[in-house]
Design a protein around this motif. Structure first.
Motif, short mmCIF file in Angstrom:
data_model
loop_
_atom_site.label_atom_id
_atom_site.label_comp_id
_atom_site.label_asym_id
_atom_site.label_seq_id
_atom_site.Cartn_x
_atom_site.Cartn_y
_atom_site.Cartn_z
N TYR A 1 50.06 41.90 38.49
CA TYR A 1 49.35 42.13 39.76
C TYR A 1 49.50 40.96 40.73
N LEU A 2 49.60 39.73 40.18
CA LEU A 2 49.68 38.56 41.06
C LEU A 2 50.96 38.56 41.90
N THR A 3 52.02 39.17 41.37
CA THR A 3 53.29 39.14 42.10
C THR A 3 53.26 40.11 43.29
N ILE B 1 40.98 27.65 54.15
CA ILE B 1 39.62 28.10 53.80
C ILE B 1 39.61 28.63 52.37
N ARG B 2 40.67 29.36 52.02
CA ARG B 2 40.75 29.93 50.67
C ARG B 2 40.72 28.83 49.62
N ARG B 3 41.44 27.74 49.90
CA ARG B 3 41.50 26.64 48.92
C ARG B 3 40.16 25.92 48.81
N ILE B 4 39.54 25.63 49.99
CA ILE B 4 38.31 24.83 49.97
C ILE B 4 37.12 25.65 49.47
N PRO C 1 40.66 33.24 36.06
CA PRO C 1 41.78 33.54 35.15
C PRO C 1 42.24 32.31 34.38
N PHE C 2 42.49 32.48 33.09
CA PHE C 2 43.03 31.38 32.27
C PHE C 2 44.11 31.93 31.35
N THR C 3 45.20 31.18 31.26
CA THR C 3 46.34 31.60 30.45
C THR C 3 46.02 31.48 28.97
N ARG D 1 39.00 21.02 33.64
CA ARG D 1 37.60 21.12 34.03
C ARG D 1 37.47 21.20 35.54
N GLY D 2 36.77 22.22 35.99
CA GLY D 2 36.54 22.38 37.43
C GLY D 2 35.06 22.59 37.65
N THR D 3 34.72 23.41 38.62
CA THR D 3 33.30 23.63 38.89
C THR D 3 32.74 24.77 38.04
N PHE D 4 33.64 25.54 37.42
CA PHE D 4 33.19 26.66 36.58
C PHE D 4 32.74 26.09 35.23
N PRO D 5 31.44 26.19 34.92
CA PRO D 5 30.95 25.53 33.70
C PRO D 5 31.25 26.35 32.45
N GLY E 1 50.12 18.95 34.05
CA GLY E 1 48.68 19.10 33.83
C GLY E 1 48.34 20.29 32.97
N SER E 2 47.43 21.14 33.50
CA SER E 2 46.97 22.29 32.70
C SER E 2 48.05 23.36 32.59
N GLY E 3 49.18 23.16 33.26
CA GLY E 3 50.32 24.09 33.13
C GLY E 3 50.84 24.12 31.70
N SER F 1 47.94 29.68 41.24
CA SER F 1 47.18 29.84 42.49
C SER F 1 47.36 31.26 43.00
N VAL F 2 46.37 31.71 43.80
CA VAL F 2 46.48 33.07 44.35
C VAL F 2 46.60 32.99 45.87
C1 FAD Z 1 47.14 33.67 36.37
C2 FAD Z 1 46.39 32.37 36.35
C3 FAD Z 1 46.32 31.64 35.18
C4 FAD Z 1 45.62 30.44 35.14
N1 FAD Z 1 45.60 29.73 33.97
C5 FAD Z 1 44.94 28.56 33.91
C6 FAD Z 1 44.90 27.80 32.70
O1 FAD Z 1 45.45 28.18 31.68
N2 FAD Z 1 44.22 26.63 32.71
C7 FAD Z 1 43.58 26.16 33.83
O2 FAD Z 1 42.96 25.10 33.76
N3 FAD Z 1 43.61 26.86 34.99
C8 FAD Z 1 44.26 28.04 35.06
N4 FAD Z 1 44.28 28.75 36.23
C9 FAD Z 1 43.55 28.23 37.38
C10 FAD Z 1 42.06 28.52 37.21
O3 FAD Z 1 41.80 29.90 37.19
C11 FAD Z 1 41.27 27.91 38.36
O4 FAD Z 1 41.58 26.56 38.42
C12 FAD Z 1 39.80 28.06 38.09
O5 FAD Z 1 39.42 29.40 38.26
C13 FAD Z 1 39.07 27.18 39.06
O6 FAD Z 1 37.69 27.37 38.93
P1 FAD Z 1 36.69 26.39 39.71
O7 FAD Z 1 35.32 27.00 39.70
O8 FAD Z 1 36.82 25.02 39.19
O9 FAD Z 1 37.34 26.51 41.17
P2 FAD Z 1 36.88 25.92 42.55
O10 FAD Z 1 36.57 24.47 42.45
O11 FAD Z 1 35.85 26.83 43.12
O12 FAD Z 1 38.25 26.13 43.35
C14 FAD Z 1 39.39 25.33 43.11
C15 FAD Z 1 40.64 26.17 43.26
O13 FAD Z 1 40.78 27.00 42.09
C16 FAD Z 1 41.31 28.27 42.46
N5 FAD Z 1 40.37 29.30 41.99
C17 FAD Z 1 39.03 29.22 41.95
N6 FAD Z 1 38.51 30.35 41.46
C18 FAD Z 1 39.55 31.17 41.20
C19 FAD Z 1 39.66 32.49 40.71
N7 FAD Z 1 38.59 33.21 40.39
N8 FAD Z 1 40.89 33.05 40.60
C20 FAD Z 1 41.99 32.34 40.92
N9 FAD Z 1 41.95 31.07 41.39
C21 FAD Z 1 40.75 30.50 41.53
C22 FAD Z 1 41.46 28.28 43.97
O14 FAD Z 1 42.82 28.03 44.30
C23 FAD Z 1 40.61 27.14 44.43
O15 FAD Z 1 41.12 26.56 45.59
C24 FAD Z 1 44.96 29.95 36.30
C25 FAD Z 1 45.02 30.70 37.48
C26 FAD Z 1 45.72 31.88 37.52
C27 FAD Z 1 45.78 32.66 38.80
#
Ligand code: FAD
Length: 687
Positions: free
Chosen positions: A140-142, A204-207, A314-316, A332-336, A394-396, A686-687
């Motif tokens: 779907y991402l493509t 805006i999408r990124r921030i 989404p996480f791989t 680690r991001g903002t999602f706990p 990194g997390s790639g 990224s999306v």
């Molecule tokens: C197909 C896919 C696979 C991924 N696999 C991994 C992985 O294995 N390990 C990993 O660490 N990260 C992975 N990511 C990235 C991960 O989903 C985001 O980094 C994470 O959702 C960020 O959450 P946050 O609350 O910290 O984001 P925020 O701090 O709110 O935002 C930071 C950035 O994260 C991205 N992001 C935030 N929420 C989402 C969302 N719901 N969907 C897509 N992107 C989002 C946006 O680009 C945003 O600018 C993957 C993303 C995609 C699309």
């Protein structure tokens, strides 16, 4: 023309104004006297064009897998920019055509069509955001780039529709019609479109990703419903299709979502390992590197809200589909993500990899595998790649690790280069098997002590690659990059030169100086002979990092206990216990800290950034010769069927470069691969 007429200034004026009238009559304009029959006719034509747009756009999207297969057959490979130009040109041509054809230059007809055609494109727009994609073998991402550009065209058309109608009301002196209820619904739909467009802007999408996402989803519903009440004649069919797509998405999500307890183990200050049982996944995975979408568990109305709005992270999946435990490597991001808490997990979603196909597709449309597909185990796939170079940042690594393990298992020559800032991130490697030969580049300052342990004596099957020349046991002699000393002296490359993914063409000339560095593939599972001594990175000062070995209180030179728990089930399924049983009751996040970083000896660690150059390009284009090969239905040693030995060049069509992680790294690796005529797959998360 007589001289007399030309000299007459009033005649000249007449000519010019006649010419202007002719030109203006060719441009769209308002027609004031239209008969009822003409009106009926125009309505019919407008509806016909809208229906044609609906059917045409849906067909175009449903045929995407066919276009892709055709492009593959014809070896058509488009750059991302060219691809986007094609998307914009195609959809602009379709919408401009559907808006202006048979409009007889009537501005009112064009204004009506500018409203009707975007409405007819809405089902296609929504289909393009469906998760999973309804199209076979398409992730779907493509489809998102098509969705983005088509949405922009739809918003522009909607805006032009509004502006033209305002001019029309002004022209007719009926501006008060703006306040008619139907038109207010139209304004609401327009505002929804504008909000979607503004919040979708990349910055805006990124921030503010959450703001973007919620606005996008809610405004989609608002526009679908507002358009239903605005459009005249009514649009019950279009609206029904839109609602069907949106509701089926909710139903799919609810059906394929499970509530699961996660185990979260901090690996380093930035990375965490998330684990849960594979049977918690509602939709099983066939291919490696699929992903799951995770969300918090909520109660009451909030739970309902999150079921309706598809906001998930989404996480791989970093483990293999055959592993009993699903492993995610999460930055680690903002999602706990908290250990022993329940989360909603949706998926899994299959990836789109052009060179790996599931066994179910064997003997169908897929080409016969070049290698792999010959061991008959559950990790056995149809793989059409001969050599794969994986570069992740990194997390790639979550994308690189499972691919590396699976390709190794299937006998494909594969290298994995992992670039990360913090050496402590490497701790994650202790939790996976089949990782021999991974090359790690540490770009940040590190002063942690590293102990290597022998991870090879447990009979892990994956073949490793041995490098001669650049690695030396003497610290003063250590060459910290993949390039040889001679080569670097000749080109003034320092030990820690910046990441330069240079074109292979630019560095191919000084090849003779590279010969001492030749990489020799190693086919048995014996321990790697030369491991870089890591004194430069390993300083006395220790930084606390969680490590299970400390828990076990064992000498650091010994193998980690959890590796001893590895067992290969008779079914061929691989599984292992990651926590010693006597400590299983402890929440992972509360494990005591350790002071040294322990790493498997078969992992290669370098300081600085990697230089992709001639050496790597040469590796990519060398022929691999691993294991048996099927020739005329018989299994024979590949050396016996290669008349010119192992150094024959491979077909570049079968050499893949994979990039995952930060956008910059992915882009540069992609450029390097494409310039060298190699196949490319990038995942920037990224999306
Ligand atoms: C197909 C896919 C696979 C991924 N696999 C991994 C992985 O294995 N390990 C990993 O660490 N990260 C992975 N990511 C990235 C991960 O989903 C985001 O980094 C994470 O959702 C960020 O959450 P946050 O609350 O910290 O984001 P925020 O701090 O709110 O935002 C930071 C950035 O994260 C991205 N992001 C935030 N929420 C989402 C969302 N719901 N969907 C897509 N992107 C989002 C946006 O680009 C945003 O600018 C993957 C993303 C995609 C699309």
């Amino acid at each position: 023309m007589s001289n007399h007429k030309l000299a007459d200034p009033s005649y000249n004026k007449q000519e010019v104004s006649q010419m202007w009238e002719t030109i203006l009559s060719c441009l769209p304009h308002w027609f004031d006297n239209i008969t009822k029959d003409e009106k009926k006719m125009r309505k019919k034509v407008t509806q016909r064009y809208a229906n044609m747009t609906l059917v045409g756009s849906m067909l175009l999207i449903l045929l995407i897998p066919v276009w892709r297969r055709l492009a593959q057959r014809l070896h058509l490979r488009m750059e991302i920019k060219t691809n986007i130009i094609c998307i914009i040109t195609l959809w602009t041509a379709i919408t401009v055509g559907a808006t202006t054809l048979q409009s007889q230059n009537d501005l009112l007809v064009i204004a009506k069509r500018l409203g009707r055609i975007p409405v007819a494109l809405m089902p296609a727009l929504l289909l393009l955001t469906s998760r999973p994609s309804p199209l076979p073998t398409v992730l779907y991402l493509t489809l998102l780039p098509i969705h983005k550009w088509l949405s922009r065209i739809v918003v522009i058309q909607g805006l032009l529709h509004t502006i033209l109608y305002l001019f029309y009301f002004n022209h007719k002196g009926t501006m008060s019609k703006v306040l008619k209820l139907e038109n207010i619904y139209g304004i609401i739909a327009m505002v929804a479109f504008i909000l979607i467009a503004i919040t979708s802007l990349p910055r805006i999408r990124r921030i503010a990703f959450k703001v973007f996402y919620f606005t996008h989803y809610l405004m989609t519903w608002v526009s679908v419903l507002a358009l239903y009440f605005h459009a005249r004649p009514g649009i019950p069919v279009f609206t029904s299709i839109n609602i069907l797509i949106l509701v089926s998405q909710i139903a799919y999500r609810v059906h394929y979502t499970t509530l699961t307890k996660l185990t979260v183990t901090p690996m380093s200050p930035t990375l965490a390992l998330v684990e849960f049982p594979i049977n918690s996944i509602a939709r099983s995975m066939e291919l490696p590197v699929g992903h799951v979408r995770i969300n918090n568990k909520h109660r009451g109305l909030k739970a309902l809200w999150y079921h309706l709005v598809p906001f998930q992270h989404p996480f791989t999946v970093s483990s293999l589909p055959t592993d009993e435990t699903v492993k995610l490597i999460v930055r680690r991001g903002t999602f706990p993500l908290i250990s022993n808490h329940h989360y909603y997990i949706t998926g899994a979603f299959e990836p789109e990899l052009a060179f790996i196909h599931s066994k179910a597709k064997k003997n169908k449309s897929v080409r016969q595998p070049l290698l792999g597909g010959q061991f008959g185990g559950p990790m056995d796939y149809n793989i059409t790649a001969e050599r794969v170079l994986i570069i992740v940042g990194g997390s790639g690594i979550s994308f690189g690790l499972p691919l590396y393990r699976l390709l190794n298992y299937n006998g494909i020559s594969v290298r994995l280069i992992w670039v990360c800032k913090d050496i402590r991130d490497l701790n994650i490697l202790n939790w996976f098997r089949g990782i021999q030969g991974i090359e790690c580049y540490i770009t940040g300052e590190n002063d942690i002590e590293v102990d290597y342990y022998d991870d090879q004596k447990h009979g892990l099957d994956a073949p490793t690659i041995e490098y001669y020349g650049s690695l030396d046991d003497d610290a003063s002699e250590i060459d910290f990059t993949t390039l040889g000393r001679e080569y670097k002296e000749a080109h003034n490359i320092g030990p820690s030169s910046p990441l330069s993914l240079s074109s292979p063409h630019t560095v191919l000339t000084p090849m003779p100086s590279l010969s001492p560095l030749k990489r020799v593939p190693k086919y048995d599972s014996a321990p790697v002979k030369k491991v870089p001594s890591f004194k430069r990175l390993a300083q006395a000062k220790s930084v606390p990092v969680l490590h299970p070995d400390r828990l076990l209180d064992k000498p650091s030179t010994k193998s980690l206990n959890f590796h001893e728990n590895i067992h290969i089930a008779t079914s061929g399924q691989c599984s292992f216990t990651t926590t010693p049983p006597h400590l299983a009751h402890l929440p992972r996040s509360e494990l005591p800290e350790f002071e040294k970083l322990k790493l498997p000896a078969s992992v290669r660690v370098f300081s600085g950034r990697p230089n992709l150059g001639a050496e790597d390009y040469d590796w990519c284009t060398q022929t691999s010769c691993i294991g048996p090969r099927i020739e005329h239905g018989k299994s024979v040693c590949c050396r016996d069927v290669q008349d010119d030995g192992a150094h024959k060049r491979v077909n570049k069509e079968n050499v893949w470069v994979i990039g995952a992680g930060p956008q910059g790294l992915v882009d540069e690796a992609g450029d390097w691969a494409k310039e060298g005529g190699l196949r490319w797959h990038g995942e920037s998360f990224s999306v």
